[in-house]
Scaffold this active site. Structure first.
Site, PDB file in Angstrom:
ATOM      1  N   GLU A 231       0.834  -1.204   0.000  1.00 62.83           N
ATOM      2  CA  GLU A 231       0.000   0.000   0.000  1.00 62.83           C
ATOM      3  C   GLU A 231       0.864   1.247   0.000  1.00 62.83           C
ATOM      4  O   GLU A 231       1.936   1.247   0.590  1.00 62.83           O
ATOM      5  CB  GLU A 231      -0.863   0.042   1.278  1.00 62.83           C
ATOM      6  CG  GLU A 231      -1.455  -1.287   1.663  1.00 62.83           C
ATOM      7  CD  GLU A 231      -2.274  -1.207   2.941  1.00 62.83           C
ATOM      8  OE1 GLU A 231      -2.355  -0.120   3.541  1.00 62.83           O
ATOM      9  OE2 GLU A 231      -2.826  -2.251   3.324  1.00 62.83           O
TER      10      GLU A 231
ATOM     11  N   LYS B 118       2.141   4.644   1.411  1.00 60.95           N
ATOM     12  CA  LYS B 118       2.129   5.224   2.757  1.00 60.95           C
ATOM     13  C   LYS B 118       1.760   6.692   2.610  1.00 60.95           C
ATOM     14  O   LYS B 118       2.573   7.522   2.189  1.00 60.95           O
ATOM     15  CB  LYS B 118       3.493   5.068   3.429  1.00 60.95           C
ATOM     16  CG  LYS B 118       3.480   5.493   4.891  1.00 60.95           C
ATOM     17  CD  LYS B 118       4.765   5.067   5.589  1.00 60.95           C
ATOM     18  CE  LYS B 118       4.726   5.361   7.081  1.00 60.95           C
ATOM     19  NZ  LYS B 118       4.475   6.767   7.404  1.00 60.95           N
TER      20      LYS B 118
ATOM     21  N   ASP C 265       0.924  10.476   3.359  1.00 62.83           N
ATOM     22  CA  ASP C 265       1.594  11.393   4.279  1.00 62.83           C
ATOM     23  C   ASP C 265       0.596  12.411   4.829  1.00 62.83           C
ATOM     24  O   ASP C 265       0.504  13.539   4.363  1.00 62.83           O
ATOM     25  CB  ASP C 265       2.742  12.094   3.549  1.00 62.83           C
ATOM     26  CG  ASP C 265       3.748  12.682   4.521  1.00 62.83           C
ATOM     27  OD1 ASP C 265       3.639  12.403   5.729  1.00 62.83           O
ATOM     28  OD2 ASP C 265       4.637  13.421   4.068  1.00 62.83           O
TER      29      ASP C 265
ATOM     30  N   TYR D  11      -7.410   2.235   5.561  1.00 61.66           N
ATOM     31  CA  TYR D  11      -6.453   1.147   5.308  1.00 61.66           C
ATOM     32  C   TYR D  11      -6.547  -0.007   6.292  1.00 61.66           C
ATOM     33  O   TYR D  11      -5.736  -0.926   6.242  1.00 61.66           O
ATOM     34  CB  TYR D  11      -5.025   1.662   5.206  1.00 61.66           C
ATOM     35  CG  TYR D  11      -4.525   2.514   6.360  1.00 61.66           C
ATOM     36  CD1 TYR D  11      -4.399   1.993   7.641  1.00 61.66           C
ATOM     37  CD2 TYR D  11      -4.162   3.845   6.143  1.00 61.66           C
ATOM     38  CE1 TYR D  11      -3.943   2.775   8.680  1.00 61.66           C
ATOM     39  CE2 TYR D  11      -3.701   4.638   7.186  1.00 61.66           C
ATOM     40  CZ  TYR D  11      -3.600   4.092   8.444  1.00 61.66           C
ATOM     41  OH  TYR D  11      -3.149   4.865   9.484  1.00 61.66           O
TER      42      TYR D  11
ATOM     43  N   LYS E 239      10.451   3.414   3.394  1.00 57.27           N
ATOM     44  CA  LYS E 239      10.341   4.844   3.082  1.00 57.27           C
ATOM     45  C   LYS E 239      11.161   5.203   1.846  1.00 57.27           C
ATOM     46  O   LYS E 239      12.222   4.633   1.614  1.00 57.27           O
ATOM     47  CB  LYS E 239      10.845   5.672   4.267  1.00 57.27           C
ATOM     48  CG  LYS E 239      10.061   5.424   5.555  1.00 57.27           C
ATOM     49  CD  LYS E 239       9.142   6.565   5.877  1.00 57.27           C
ATOM     50  CE  LYS E 239       9.810   7.473   6.884  1.00 57.27           C
ATOM     51  NZ  LYS E 239       8.929   8.561   7.294  1.00 57.27           N
TER      52      LYS E 239
ATOM     53  N   CYS F  84      11.756  48.948  -6.537  1.00 55.54           N
ATOM     54  CA  CYS F  84      11.130  47.723  -7.022  1.00 55.54           C
ATOM     55  C   CYS F  84      12.019  47.090  -8.092  1.00 55.54           C
ATOM     56  O   CYS F  84      12.418  47.768  -9.040  1.00 55.54           O
ATOM     57  CB  CYS F  84       9.754  48.049  -7.597  1.00 55.54           C
ATOM     58  SG  CYS F  84       9.008  46.673  -8.490  1.00 55.54           S
TER      59      CYS F  84
ATOM     60  N   CYS G 190      10.039  47.522 -11.647  1.00 53.58           N
ATOM     61  CA  CYS G 190       9.742  48.806 -12.278  1.00 53.58           C
ATOM     62  C   CYS G 190      10.607  49.945 -11.740  1.00 53.58           C
ATOM     63  O   CYS G 190      10.547  51.064 -12.244  1.00 53.58           O
ATOM     64  CB  CYS G 190       8.268  49.152 -12.093  1.00 53.58           C
ATOM     65  SG  CYS G 190       7.855  49.591 -10.392  1.00 53.58           S
TER      66      CYS G 190
ATOM     67  N   CYS H 193       5.984  47.415  -3.406  1.00 54.53           N
ATOM     68  CA  CYS H 193       6.225  48.395  -4.459  1.00 54.53           C
ATOM     69  C   CYS H 193       5.016  49.319  -4.484  1.00 54.53           C
ATOM     70  O   CYS H 193       3.875  48.866  -4.505  1.00 54.53           O
ATOM     71  CB  CYS H 193       6.374  47.696  -5.809  1.00 54.53           C
ATOM     72  SG  CYS H 193       6.182  48.805  -7.205  1.00 54.53           S
TER      73      CYS H 193
ATOM     74  N   CYS I 238       3.521  49.385 -12.378  1.00 55.98           N
ATOM     75  CA  CYS I 238       4.543  48.345 -12.257  1.00 55.98           C
ATOM     76  C   CYS I 238       4.087  47.142 -13.091  1.00 55.98           C
ATOM     77  O   CYS I 238       2.988  46.634 -12.909  1.00 55.98           O
ATOM     78  CB  CYS I 238       4.723  47.940 -10.794  1.00 55.98           C
ATOM     79  SG  CYS I 238       5.776  46.502 -10.580  1.00 55.98           S
TER      80      CYS I 238
HETATM   81  S1  IVH Z   1      -0.962   0.782   8.881  1.00 57.70           S
HETATM   82  C1  IVH Z   1      -0.514  -1.409  12.504  1.00 57.70           C
HETATM   83  N1  IVH Z   1      -1.149   1.650   6.397  1.00 57.70           N
HETATM   84  O1  IVH Z   1       1.860   5.636   8.841  1.00 57.70           O
HETATM   85  C2  IVH Z   1      -0.243  -0.587  11.342  1.00 57.70           C
HETATM   86  N2  IVH Z   1      -0.348   3.146   8.055  1.00 57.70           N
HETATM   87  O2  IVH Z   1       3.464   4.606  11.624  1.00 57.70           O
HETATM   88  C3  IVH Z   1      -0.632   0.825  11.539  1.00 57.70           C
HETATM   89  N3  IVH Z   1       0.147   5.406   7.225  1.00 57.70           N
HETATM   90  O3  IVH Z   1       0.739   7.622  11.030  1.00 57.70           O
HETATM   91  C4  IVH Z   1      -0.639   1.652  10.363  1.00 57.70           C
HETATM   92  N4  IVH Z   1      -0.408   5.032   5.132  1.00 57.70           N
HETATM   93  O4  IVH Z   1      -1.257   6.920   9.579  1.00 57.70           O
HETATM   94  C5  IVH Z   1      -0.802   1.958   7.662  1.00 57.70           C
HETATM   95  N5  IVH Z   1      -1.396   2.303   4.168  1.00 57.70           N
HETATM   96  C6  IVH Z   1      -1.057   2.598   5.438  1.00 57.70           C
HETATM   97  C7  IVH Z   1      -0.592   3.877   5.817  1.00 57.70           C
HETATM   98  C8  IVH Z   1      -0.234   4.112   7.137  1.00 57.70           C
HETATM   99  C9  IVH Z   1       0.038   5.933   6.003  1.00 57.70           C
HETATM  100  C10 IVH Z   1       0.643   6.131   8.414  1.00 57.70           C
HETATM  101  C11 IVH Z   1      -0.232   5.981   9.611  1.00 57.70           C
HETATM  102  C12 IVH Z   1       0.698   6.263  10.763  1.00 57.70           C
HETATM  103  C13 IVH Z   1       2.000   5.804  10.227  1.00 57.70           C
HETATM  104  C14 IVH Z   1       2.352   4.484  10.865  1.00 57.70           C
END
Ligand code: IVH
Length: 695
Positions: A115, A117, A119, A228, A329, A423, A426, A441, A447
């Protein structure tokens, strides 16, 4: 009182339809009806619920507007702890993870769900008997903050589980709230227009938007949610998730849980795949890395989870991290480079915004040579000097940012930024007013940079809405001196336009037609189009409503200009400050702008022929001499419409309740204004009451 059966049935029907359309629009991204039709259904439900309050349910699609601010967040204890993820940074560490999983289970090969991750920030949604009961932040993993009111405003969060059949007694759905790039850019733009500090990245912006005591602010932010994971009967169930009940057997796999969540109406990432072994994981990681730039939102890596739920249970967790999942990551999108210069960009309103010119550096898949410094306070706070070594960060297509400088590497000849007196575009005089962060300005539309910015804003969709006058074309018009102020746009003819680059006769004629059509507008749009500093659409509407005519507004600004130097704040700009939501700073800017540009504004109306219908005020209207305050949501009528209605009948609408207020018109979820009306003994009307007055 019981609502008539007919109304009750119709309300249920409308709720069902609106839920379906919300799901199609916000989760499937596949709307089936035009927005206007949706609005009509919505208005009808609002009206029914206002007429029969006993029909209102917590899971009604109308209940997504935030109510009055709360004093603080309550604590919520999670049924199941919210764990964090073990991280790995390279292939070797990922292979170690996979080996440990296989050894613990005694298997040769296992499958993982892979999946993105996301942010943003983790949230937990609890549904009881199929209805959203609570939402919480992660907090310390055991206890989070109650953000139920805030998350209710996200249209992608189902207020009730979809599908028929008996919903589970309780589930806890886990997912991420985040801000897509488009929404982030909009927030930055809005903050800059208001002179507020813009958010630094989408994740901070999302976190700040969710942790608002005033849910109406959350509602105004374009946040997204993706699920998720989930726990069934979460206060008693086993530590790993198990789901199901209504749709046949319990899912055995994590991927089955995700499928179930989709059926219940949750957005689940379309990028999730089931992969075989660690090699499948590595291939997935590469694939996502290539797509990253085009996703439209930030991801900071990939999460791999053992797909078998029984396996998850067997592996369990150590020190708050499950042994069955890992976050891989992406390499940080940060790089070191040198600040070669700091230059200023001139915005539409003349603000000089600092930009770092960098020694070009390859980061996050692209070469970066500029980074935003936001404003002079930031330059000061980060102590950025020309010649410094600095770390810059790039996230997707969001403008690269200078994170920090490296003082240890500072060369002897590094020097501080000098604020220019002229400026850079201009050569006009630059001033730094009291209370302003960035210098300005003072040359206005003379300008070139300000003119170009002003024109772009003037023609934009929510302003004069001139289709076909884009950035490049405007630049040509400015550079060739064909347009020196917005009014000049209306003097362009097809022959002049056809001579420009990339302009045929046909498109020139279309543009001339679009320009002509834009002449008929509204007073509020016209004021917004002028691009007064601090005057967004809402302020423009308030100004239009308050003054009614351009002459009245210009006269008020002229009178107010004389009060600018008054000793006390309250004596400055009294006429402009009588407008709702206009404080002393905004009033000063508007006053200055209107006086400085009085000529250009008059030209638009007198020479260019821009016009609008005066609001029809019924002479001797039923509401003459009466003052109204609106509060809450009126059934089927926006606040603007209600104000227009009152004003058309000679009444006046103000923003705060006082003894002078004749009536408070209150709708659903009316707050402190209603309370104040009660205290002062001001009579309160609902929409029907208002209508009666008009008769
Ligand atoms: S699973 C037991 N799946 O990552 C597992 N977390 O440290 C718990 N996050 O802030 C999380 N995408 O919000 C999982 N597809 C994903 C995720 C995800 C982002 C974030 C989660 C948390 C951090 C986990």
């Amino acid at each position: 009182m019981k609502a008539p059966a007919l109304a009750s049935r119709r309300a249920a029907e409308l709720r069902e339809q609106l839920r379906e359309h919300d799901h199609r629009y916000y989760v499937l991204d596949d709307p089936k009806i035009p927005d206007a039709q949706y609005d009509r259904l919505f208005a009808e439900l609002l009206r029914l619920e206002a007429e029969h309050p006993e029909l209102l349910t917590a899971d009604s699609p109308t209940q997504r507007v935030g109510g009055a601010p709360r004093p603080e967040f309550k604590a919520i204890r999670h049924g199941q702890p919210m764990l964090s993820l073990r991280k790995c940074n390279d292939e070797e560490e990922l292979r170690d993870f996979d080996r440990r999983v296989r050894e613990a289970l005694g298997r040769d090969a296992v499958e993982y769900t892979a999946e993105p991750k996301l942010d943003g920030l983790a949230v937990s949604l609890t549904y009881e008997a199929g209805v959203l009961a609570r939402a919480a932040t992660r907090g310390d993993g055991e206890t989070g903050e109650d953000i139920t009111d805030n998350l209710r405003t996200l249209r992608s969060v189902p207020l009730r589980l979809r599908g028929d059949g008996k919903p589970p007694r309780r589930i806890e759905v886990r997912g991420e709230v985040y801000l897509p790039w488009a929404g982030f850019r909009k927030m930055v733009k809005d903050a800059e227009a208001k002179g507020d500090k813009p958010p630094v990245n989408p994740r901070n912006a999302a976190a700040g938007s969710v942790r608002q005591l005033d849910a109406r602010i959350t509602a105004s932010r374009p946040l997204a949610f993706t699920a998720y994971g989930a726990y069934l009967d979460s206060d008693r169930g086993p530590p790993t998730q198990a789901l199901g009940g209504r749709h046949g057997p319990l899912p055995q796999l994590g991927s089955g849980v995700l499928e179930q969540l989709r059926e219940w109406g949750f957005p689940v990432s379309a990028l999730i795949e089931t992969v075989k072994g660690v090699d499948g994981c590595l291939k997935y990681f590469e694939r996502i890395g290539r797509k990253r730039e085009k996703l439209g939102f930030d991801i900071d890596g990939v999460v791999f989870k053992l797909d078998s739920l029984a396996g998850r249970e067997e592996l369990g967790a150590v020190s708050r991290e499950p042994r069955w999942a890992v976050a891989y990551k992406f390499a940080a999108e940060e790089a070191e480079t040198v600040v070669q210069n700091i230059e200023f960009q001139v915005s539409r309103t003349g603000a000089l915004n600092p930009v770092a010119r960098l020694k070009p550096v390859f980061v996050g898949g692209a070469t970066v040579s500029n980074a935003t410094l936001h404003n002079l306070d930031e330059v000061e706070r980060k102590d950025v000097r020309i010649g410094d070594h600095a770390i810059i960060r790039r996230a997707g297509d969001v403008i690269p940012e200078l994170v920090r400088v490296l003082p240890a590497k500072r060369p002897r000849d590094a020097h501080k930024l000098v604020i220019p007196r002229k400026c850079p575009v201009c050569g006009g005089k630059v001033e730094r007013e009291e209370g302003e962060i960035n210098p300005r300005c003072t040359n206005g539309l003379s300008c070139r940079a300000q003119l170009h910015g002003a024109l772009l804003h003037f023609v934009s969709r929510r302003a004069m809405d001139i289709d076909g006058l884009g950035d490049k074309l405007l630049e040509q018009l400015v550079v060739q001196g064909l347009v020196k102020s917005p009014a000049d746009i209306y003097q362009l003819d097809a022959a002049k336009l056809a001579d420009l680059e990339r302009m045929g006769e046909k498109s020139a004629q279309n543009l001339v037609d679009a320009i002509a059509a834009s002449r008929n507008t509204t007073f509020a749009r016209f004021l917004y189009a002028l691009g007064m500093p601090d005057a967004g659409e809402a302020t423009a509407r308030e100004l239009a409503r308050h003054f009614g005519t351009l002459d009245a507004l210009v006269a008020a600004a002229r009178d107010d200009a004389r009060t600018g130097d008054a000793e006390k704040d309250k004596d400055r700009y009294p006429k402009l400050r009588a407008v709702p939501d206009v404080g002393p700073v905004v009033a000063a800017h508007i006053c200055h702008f209107l006086n400085q540009n009085a000529g250009a504004i008059r030209k638009l109306v007198e020479d260019a022929g821009v016009n609008w219908q005066a609001p029809k005020v019924i002479a001797g209207g039923a509401l003459e001499g009466r003052t109204f305050v609106l509060t809450g949501t009126l059934p089927g009528m926006s606040r603007d419409e209600a104000s227009a209605l009152i004003e058309a009948h000679g009444g006046k609408v103000t923003s705060s309740v006082s003894k002078q207020t004749s009536f408070v018109v209150a709708g659903a979820e009316a707050g402190s204004k209603l309370a104040r009306a009660g205290k002062l003994g001001v009579p309160v009307l609902d929409l029907q009451g208002l209508r009666k007055l008009l008769e």
